[in-house]
Write a protein that holds these residues in place. Structure first.
Motif, PDB file in Angstrom:
ATOM      1  N   CYS A 134      -2.755  -2.311  12.328  1.00  0.00           N
ATOM      2  CA  CYS A 134      -3.101  -2.059  13.656  1.00  0.00           C
ATOM      3  C   CYS A 134      -1.969  -2.280  14.628  1.00  0.00           C
ATOM      4  CB  CYS A 134      -4.097  -2.741  14.351  1.00  0.00           C
ATOM      5  SG  CYS A 134      -3.891  -4.574  14.366  1.00  0.00           S
ATOM      6  N   SER A 135      -1.860  -1.882  15.987  1.00  0.00           N
ATOM      7  CA  SER A 135      -0.747  -2.012  16.802  1.00  0.00           C
ATOM      8  C   SER A 135      -0.825  -3.563  17.384  1.00  0.00           C
ATOM      9  CB  SER A 135      -0.813  -1.050  18.060  1.00  0.00           C
ATOM     10  OG  SER A 135      -1.934  -1.220  18.641  1.00  0.00           O
ATOM     11  N   ARG A 136       0.180  -3.913  18.117  1.00  0.00           N
ATOM     12  CA  ARG A 136       0.037  -5.204  18.533  1.00  0.00           C
ATOM     13  C   ARG A 136      -0.984  -5.628  19.719  1.00  0.00           C
ATOM     14  NH1 ARG A 136       4.787  -9.280  20.745  1.00  0.00           N
ATOM     15  NH2 ARG A 136       3.728 -10.213  22.052  1.00  0.00           N
ATOM     16  N   PRO A 137      -1.128  -4.781  20.606  1.00  0.00           N
ATOM     17  CA  PRO A 137      -2.262  -5.194  21.306  1.00  0.00           C
ATOM     18  C   PRO A 137      -3.702  -5.274  20.752  1.00  0.00           C
ATOM     19  CG  PRO A 137      -0.961  -3.162  22.248  1.00  0.00           C
ATOM     20  CD  PRO A 137      -0.342  -3.398  20.910  1.00  0.00           C
ATOM     21  N   VAL A 138      -4.000  -4.348  19.677  1.00  0.00           N
ATOM     22  CA  VAL A 138      -5.247  -4.662  19.111  1.00  0.00           C
ATOM     23  C   VAL A 138      -5.239  -5.910  18.309  1.00  0.00           C
ATOM     24  CG1 VAL A 138      -6.504  -3.790  17.020  1.00  0.00           C
ATOM     25  CG2 VAL A 138      -5.470  -2.036  18.679  1.00  0.00           C
ATOM     26  N   GLY A 139      -4.289  -6.362  17.813  1.00  0.00           N
ATOM     27  CA  GLY A 139      -4.426  -7.856  17.242  1.00  0.00           C
ATOM     28  C   GLY A 139      -4.383  -8.887  18.311  1.00  0.00           C
ATOM     29  N   ASP A 140      -3.559  -8.596  19.256  1.00  0.00           N
ATOM     30  CA  ASP A 140      -3.905  -9.675  20.314  1.00  0.00           C
ATOM     31  C   ASP A 140      -5.222  -9.765  21.252  1.00  0.00           C
ATOM     32  OD1 ASP A 140      -1.205 -10.089  20.234  1.00  0.00           O
ATOM     33  OD2 ASP A 140      -0.386  -9.157  21.891  1.00  0.00           O
ATOM     34  N   ALA A 141      -5.958  -8.675  21.250  1.00  0.00           N
ATOM     35  CA  ALA A 141      -7.249  -8.505  21.777  1.00  0.00           C
ATOM     36  C   ALA A 141      -8.248  -8.910  20.765  1.00  0.00           C
ATOM     37  CB  ALA A 141      -7.578  -7.159  22.219  1.00  0.00           C
ATOM     38  N   HIS A 142      -7.948  -9.275  19.572  1.00  0.00           N
ATOM     39  CA  HIS A 142      -8.843  -9.694  18.131  1.00  0.00           C
ATOM     40  C   HIS A 142      -9.659  -8.561  17.968  1.00  0.00           C
ATOM     41  CE1 HIS A 142      -7.155 -13.635  18.718  1.00  0.00           C
ATOM     42  NE2 HIS A 142      -7.393 -13.627  19.923  1.00  0.00           N
ATOM     43  N   TRP A 143      -9.293  -7.218  18.378  1.00  0.00           N
ATOM     44  CA  TRP A 143     -10.058  -6.221  17.665  1.00  0.00           C
ATOM     45  C   TRP A 143      -9.910  -6.072  16.318  1.00  0.00           C
ATOM     46  CZ3 TRP A 143      -9.048  -1.403  21.170  1.00  0.00           C
ATOM     47  CH2 TRP A 143      -9.348  -1.560  22.499  1.00  0.00           C
ATOM     48  N   ARG A 144      -8.968  -6.405  15.672  1.00  0.00           N
ATOM     49  CA  ARG A 144      -8.561  -6.692  14.265  1.00  0.00           C
ATOM     50  C   ARG A 144      -7.572  -8.041  13.920  1.00  0.00           C
ATOM     51  NH1 ARG A 144     -11.469  -3.987  11.037  1.00  0.00           N
ATOM     52  NH2 ARG A 144      -9.765  -4.132   9.608  1.00  0.00           N
ATOM     53  N   PRO A 145      -7.797  -8.588  12.889  1.00  0.00           N
ATOM     54  CA  PRO A 145      -6.991  -9.815  12.510  1.00  0.00           C
ATOM     55  C   PRO A 145      -5.567  -9.535  12.746  1.00  0.00           C
ATOM     56  CG  PRO A 145      -8.041  -8.811  10.517  1.00  0.00           C
ATOM     57  CD  PRO A 145      -8.573  -7.807  11.852  1.00  0.00           C
ATOM     58  N   HIS A 146      -4.954 -10.716  13.259  1.00  0.00           N
ATOM     59  CA  HIS A 146      -3.281 -10.563  13.495  1.00  0.00           C
ATOM     60  C   HIS A 146      -2.633  -9.893  12.153  1.00  0.00           C
ATOM     61  CE1 HIS A 146      -2.679 -11.818  17.306  1.00  0.00           C
ATOM     62  NE2 HIS A 146      -3.795 -12.777  17.365  1.00  0.00           N
ATOM     63  N   HIS A 147      -3.141 -10.450  10.935  1.00  0.00           N
ATOM     64  CA  HIS A 147      -2.209 -10.176   9.779  1.00  0.00           C
ATOM     65  C   HIS A 147      -2.214  -8.584   9.630  1.00  0.00           C
ATOM     66  CE1 HIS A 147      -5.611  -9.333   7.264  1.00  0.00           C
ATOM     67  NE2 HIS A 147      -5.993 -10.311   7.586  1.00  0.00           N
ATOM     68  N   ALA A 181       0.784  -1.182   0.053  1.00  0.00           N
ATOM     69  CA  ALA A 181       0.031   0.052  -0.009  1.00  0.00           C
ATOM     70  C   ALA A 181       0.814   1.310   0.026  1.00  0.00           C
ATOM     71  CB  ALA A 181      -0.740  -0.105   1.192  1.00  0.00           C
ATOM     72  N   ASP A 182       0.313   2.198  -0.679  1.00  0.00           N
ATOM     73  CA  ASP A 182       1.027   3.647  -0.427  1.00  0.00           C
ATOM     74  C   ASP A 182       0.655   4.428   0.512  1.00  0.00           C
ATOM     75  OD1 ASP A 182       2.415   3.925  -2.763  1.00  0.00           O
ATOM     76  OD2 ASP A 182       0.911   4.634  -4.218  1.00  0.00           O
ATOM     77  N   ILE A 183      -0.412   4.100   1.113  1.00  0.00           N
ATOM     78  CA  ILE A 183      -0.905   4.701   2.274  1.00  0.00           C
ATOM     79  C   ILE A 183      -1.591   3.660   3.375  1.00  0.00           C
ATOM     80  CG2 ILE A 183      -2.578   6.399   3.180  1.00  0.00           C
ATOM     81  CD1 ILE A 183      -2.800   7.547   0.321  1.00  0.00           C
ATOM     82  N   VAL A 184      -1.241   3.727   4.398  1.00  0.00           N
ATOM     83  CA  VAL A 184      -1.813   2.642   5.514  1.00  0.00           C
ATOM     84  C   VAL A 184      -2.364   3.732   6.810  1.00  0.00           C
ATOM     85  CG1 VAL A 184      -0.922   1.160   7.160  1.00  0.00           C
ATOM     86  CG2 VAL A 184       0.171   1.097   5.154  1.00  0.00           C
ATOM     87  N   VAL A 185      -3.498   3.390   7.088  1.00  0.00           N
ATOM     88  CA  VAL A 185      -4.197   3.940   8.238  1.00  0.00           C
ATOM     89  C   VAL A 185      -3.982   2.929   9.168  1.00  0.00           C
ATOM     90  CG1 VAL A 185      -6.041   5.152   9.100  1.00  0.00           C
ATOM     91  CG2 VAL A 185      -5.617   5.392   6.672  1.00  0.00           C
ATOM     92  N   SER A 186      -3.655   3.235  10.464  1.00  0.00           N
ATOM     93  CA  SER A 186      -3.471   2.181  11.575  1.00  0.00           C
ATOM     94  C   SER A 186      -3.942   2.733  12.874  1.00  0.00           C
ATOM     95  CB  SER A 186      -1.913   2.005  11.714  1.00  0.00           C
ATOM     96  OG  SER A 186      -1.581   0.867  12.377  1.00  0.00           O
ATOM     97  N   GLY A 187      -4.617   1.720  13.572  1.00  0.00           N
ATOM     98  CA  GLY A 187      -4.957   2.230  14.882  1.00  0.00           C
ATOM     99  C   GLY A 187      -4.747   1.279  16.068  1.00  0.00           C
ATOM    100  N   GLY A 188      -4.678   1.949  17.084  1.00  0.00           N
ATOM    101  CA  GLY A 188      -4.144   1.463  18.409  1.00  0.00           C
ATOM    102  C   GLY A 188      -5.124   1.381  19.270  1.00  0.00           C
ATOM    103  N   ARG A 189      -4.795   1.213  20.741  1.00  0.00           N
ATOM    104  CA  ARG A 189      -5.734   1.065  21.524  1.00  0.00           C
ATOM    105  C   ARG A 189      -6.625   2.190  22.026  1.00  0.00           C
ATOM    106  NH1 ARG A 189      -2.727  -2.621  25.916  1.00  0.00           N
ATOM    107  NH2 ARG A 189      -1.289  -1.129  26.183  1.00  0.00           N
ATOM    108  N   GLY A 190      -6.139   3.358  21.647  1.00  0.00           N
ATOM    109  CA  GLY A 190      -6.681   4.681  21.644  1.00  0.00           C
ATOM    110  C   GLY A 190      -8.245   4.644  20.908  1.00  0.00           C
ATOM    111  N   LEU A 191      -8.491   3.519  20.032  1.00  0.00           N
ATOM    112  CA  LEU A 191      -9.705   3.421  19.411  1.00  0.00           C
ATOM    113  C   LEU A 191     -10.869   2.991  20.405  1.00  0.00           C
ATOM    114  CD1 LEU A 191      -8.202   3.445  16.388  1.00  0.00           C
ATOM    115  CD2 LEU A 191     -10.470   3.581  15.999  1.00  0.00           C
ATOM    116  N   LYS A 192     -10.317   2.349  21.527  1.00  0.00           N
ATOM    117  CA  LYS A 192     -11.086   1.850  22.526  1.00  0.00           C
ATOM    118  C   LYS A 192     -11.548   0.461  22.190  1.00  0.00           C
ATOM    119  CE  LYS A 192     -10.810   5.959  24.746  1.00  0.00           C
ATOM    120  NZ  LYS A 192      -9.557   6.577  24.799  1.00  0.00           N
ATOM    121  N   GLY A 193     -12.126   0.261  21.321  1.00  0.00           N
ATOM    122  CA  GLY A 193     -12.477  -1.256  20.985  1.00  0.00           C
ATOM    123  C   GLY A 193     -12.831  -1.407  19.474  1.00  0.00           C
TER     124      GLY A 193
END
Ligand code: FAD
Length: 319
Positions: free
Chosen positions: A231-244, A199-211
């Motif tokens: 996403c950040s790792r805790p987001v993947g770990d919490a299954h808010w977003r897929p691990h990949h 991707a030329d552009i990546v939009v990424s989210g962390g724990r600040g999105l709350k859920g």
């Protein structure tokens, strides 16, 4: 004697990272007083002769459709044989997913020295010394290779792609491909519309999105920008977003032209996966968030207020 540049492809198209390595390999060949040639495994819809624009004189193609999907072991075998057949003495890959999986195997087969993650053209004035990043991009090392064949994988986004004029000769290369050796079954691509590493552009989210229920705000922005999502790792770990989608030291490493971080603090392990992005934009409500130190542009504010406004403005600009 030549520099052989590996062209990475997916779904019938040459990957963006390949144009960068073509420019890099052609410049290296010029510096060494030799020719630059390219190697493509499989078939693509793109015009291979047009790769001459990046400075290569010849494109060798092993046009076997079995090779349209990457199988690292089979690729390494075919590439090593192609290196022997073309008489190349330097082989250049992108340090992307395919390059990482394949280049070391090729080097092992050819008993060649390898510099993985090069960040600049080699110094060939006295030997062959390649600068590479170490410690997740925090430092550099100059590595000397003195084997007859040399392998380099170039960090994505570390060399400027330049296209000029020129046409390359496309040559069929006859290398035996034993499909029975393939151990990987290609199922389907896992990511969303835009593959993360391309991707030329990546939009990424962390724990600040709350859920996970709040991800719409990020997805709307990504859609407007035709961006991949991460996403950040805790987001993947919490299954808010897929691990990949998890980027960082222990996840995917990306180097887009624009990385937009929403509600991510900017821990060193996260930065290790994104710090080669050309432009970093950080939106965080904490002015002391470490990510701001790595950012080109920063917005201190509540992402739930800022991002919808940003998305709306981008939408207006497009209409
Ligand atoms: P947090 O650190 O909790 O940050 C959330 C941020 O959101 C804060 O800065 C906060 O100010 C902001 N925020 C909160 N609400 C809002 C709002 N409404 N608007 C705007 N901003 C808001 N992490 C990775 O990401 N990738 C890795 O590969 C990785 N590998 C690791 C490997 C190891 C060995 C270890 C020990 C850790 C690794 N980590 C990795 C974890 C890393 O250290 C951090 O814990 C993690 O990156 C923090 O994720 P975060 O920024 O989403 O969450």
């Amino acid at each position: 004697m030549s520099v052989l540049i590996f062209i990475d492809q997916t779904e019938g198209h040459i990957k963006k990272a390949s144009y960068e390595v073509l420019t890099y390999g052609a410049k290296l060949a010029e510096q060494m007083g030799t020719t630059a040639e390219a190697l493509l495994l499989g078939t693509v819809n793109d015009d291979l002769a047009a790769l001459g624009k990046y400075g290569v004189k010849k494109v060798h193609q092993v046009a076997n459709e079995t090779l349209n999907h990457v199988d690292a072991q089979l690729y390494a075998k075919v590439i090593a044989e192609a290196v022997a057949a073309t008489g190349a003495n330097v082989v250049v890959f992108s340090h992307n997913q395919t390059g990482k999986a394949v280049s070391a195997r090729v080097a092992a087969r050819l008993k060649a020295g390898i510099v993985a993650g090069a960040s600049a053209l080699p110094d060939t004035s006295n030997g062959f010394v390649v600068r590479k990043t170490v410690f997740s991009g925090k430092a550099f090392a100059n590595v000397s290779i003195n084997t007859a064949v040399k392998v380099i994988s170039l960090n994505p986004n570390s060399y400027q792609t330049i296209a000029g004029d020129g046409t390359a000769e496309v040559v069929a290369l006859n290398v035996a491909v034993d499909a029975s050796k393939i151990k990987i079954t290609h199922v389907d691509k896992v990511s969303g519309e835009v593959p993360l590493t391309e991707a030329d552009i990546v939009v990424s989210g962390g724990r600040g999105l709350k859920g996970p229920e709040n991800w719409g705000v990020l997805l709307d922005l990504a859609k407007e920008l035709h961006a991949a999502t991460a996403c950040s790792r805790p987001v993947g770990d919490a299954h808010w977003r897929p691990h990949h989608e998890h980027v960082g030291q222990t996840g995917v490493q990306v180097a887009p032209n624009l990385y937009i971080a929403l509600g991510i603090s900017g821990a060193i392990q996260h930065l290790a996966g994104v710090n080669r992005s050309k432009v970093i934009v950080v939106i965080n409500k904490d002015p002391e968030a470490p990510f701001f130190k790595a950012a080109d542009y920063g917005i201190v504010g509540d992402l739930f207020e800022v991002v919808p406004k940003l998305t709306e403005e981008i939408h207006k600009m497009k209409t």
